[in-house]
Design an enzyme around this catalytic site. Structure first.
Site, PDB file in Angstrom:
ATOM      1  N   HIS A  80       0.858  -1.183   0.000  1.00  0.00           N
ATOM      2  CA  HIS A  80       0.000   0.000   0.000  1.00  0.00           C
ATOM      3  C   HIS A  80       0.897   1.236   0.000  1.00  0.00           C
ATOM      4  O   HIS A  80       1.436   1.638   1.030  1.00  0.00           O
ATOM      5  CB  HIS A  80      -0.911  -0.016   1.237  1.00  0.00           C
ATOM      6  CG  HIS A  80      -1.997   1.015   1.205  1.00  0.00           C
ATOM      7  ND1 HIS A  80      -1.816   2.298   1.670  1.00  0.00           N
ATOM      8  CD2 HIS A  80      -3.272   0.955   0.755  1.00  0.00           C
ATOM      9  CE1 HIS A  80      -2.940   2.972   1.510  1.00  0.00           C
ATOM     10  NE2 HIS A  80      -3.833   2.184   0.958  1.00  0.00           N
ATOM     11  N   ASP A 108     -11.370  -1.250   1.074  1.00  0.00           N
ATOM     12  CA  ASP A 108     -10.272  -0.582   0.378  1.00  0.00           C
ATOM     13  C   ASP A 108     -10.468  -0.704  -1.130  1.00  0.00           C
ATOM     14  O   ASP A 108     -10.268   0.257  -1.874  1.00  0.00           O
ATOM     15  CB  ASP A 108      -8.948  -1.200   0.811  1.00  0.00           C
ATOM     16  CG  ASP A 108      -7.742  -0.347   0.428  1.00  0.00           C
ATOM     17  OD1 ASP A 108      -7.632   0.772   0.941  1.00  0.00           O
ATOM     18  OD2 ASP A 108      -6.932  -0.812  -0.391  1.00  0.00           O
TER      19      ASP A 108
END
Length: 288
Positions: A19, A187
């Protein structure tokens, strides 16, 4: 009641390195909310952490390269009508003094998620007439995250008002149940909103705030879901979406209302030109 600040040590799990934004590894907002939910439940066991409001991703929390953990603070405060306000903080040392920086803020509401009404999702657009993008290309060029955070699967379908797609909840070595469920599906729904936004604005929209989030039934690692990102408002410099996650049986699992997305790169990161010129079924030149 005065604020209570509890020191915590955030383990930097191996998949966190997938990420990243602007060349930096960043703690995902969904992971930050999970930390706050755990802290709120520990401090106030009666609060339903699956109902939250006034979320704010105040400042990106960069994870240092090579570190196994990072020190932080969780601030909790009793609010009105049984609500609990929480913030994830870190200490930043300056030349003269140390200051506290807020990275994520959430207010956990007193209303139980079980008491909330669940609205059904509108149908997805017909694949034959919708613009679509292959998920692999999304993660190569539009949301350049590593494998653990590549939740979108197959193709993402887009209309003028919304994006629809399939999500896979990753299971990278974690089996313990989390109070908000697997972080990866939500997400991925934010990725869908980001892609939709890149077709209509000249910046890469990043989530910075939300009005409310309701987890009706926590998502589970390894399962597949359908996601919808519905554009509610578009004004200069920002987009607002509502997100919904549904399981394969058609049950609504969670929603986010009023997700505010802005440019956090100060104009340095732009969408590729091809994303704005896609035709039905994603027909465009690879480098167009």
């Amino acid at each position: 009641m005065a604020d209570t600040r509890t020191p915590i040590r955030i383990p930097i799990l191996p998949w966190y390195s997938d990420h990243h934004f602007g060349g930096r590894v960043i703690l995902a907002g969904v992971e930050a909310m999970q930390l706050l939910a755990v802290a709120a439940h520990a401090a106030h066991p009666g609060v339903d952490v699956r109902t939250m409001a006034d979320g704010r991703f105040a400042k990106l929390l960069e994870l240092p390269a090579g570190a196994s953990s990072i020190d932080a603070l969780v601030e909790t405060e009793d609010g009105e009508n049984g609500t609990i306000r929480t913030r994830l903080l870190t200490r930043v040392r300056g030349k003269v003094m140390t200051r506290l920086v807020s990275h994520c803020e959430v207010r956990f509401a007193a209303t139980s998620v079980a008491a909330l009404h669940m609205n059904p999702l509108p149908p997805a657009p017909a694949a034959e007439s919708s613009v679509s993008i292959d998920a692999a290309r999304i993660y190569e060029e539009l949301v350049p995250f590593g494998p653990s955070f590549r939740s979108l699967q197959d193709r993402l379908y887009l209309s003028a008002e919304a994006a629809w797609g399939t999500l896979q909840a990753a299971a990278p070595g974690a089996s313990a149940a989390q109070p908000l469920g697997s972080p990866f599906p939500l997400d991925g729904a934010m990725h869908a909103a980001c892609v939709h936004g890149q077709r209509i604005v000249d910046f890469v929209p990043f989530p910075v705030e939300f009005t409310s989030r309701h987890v009706f039934r926590p998502t589970v690692a390894g399962e597949r879901y359908r996601a919808q990102a519905l554009l509610k408002q578009w004004r200069e410099g920002e987009l607002i979406y509502d997100l919904s996650l549904v399981d394969e049986a058609g049950h609504l699992r969670e929603t986010v209302s009023g997700l505010l997305m802005r440019d956090v790169s100060q104009g340095l990161i732009k969408p590729p030109a091809w994303v704005k010129t896609l035709g039905p079924r994603g027909q465009t030149a690879r480098n167009g």
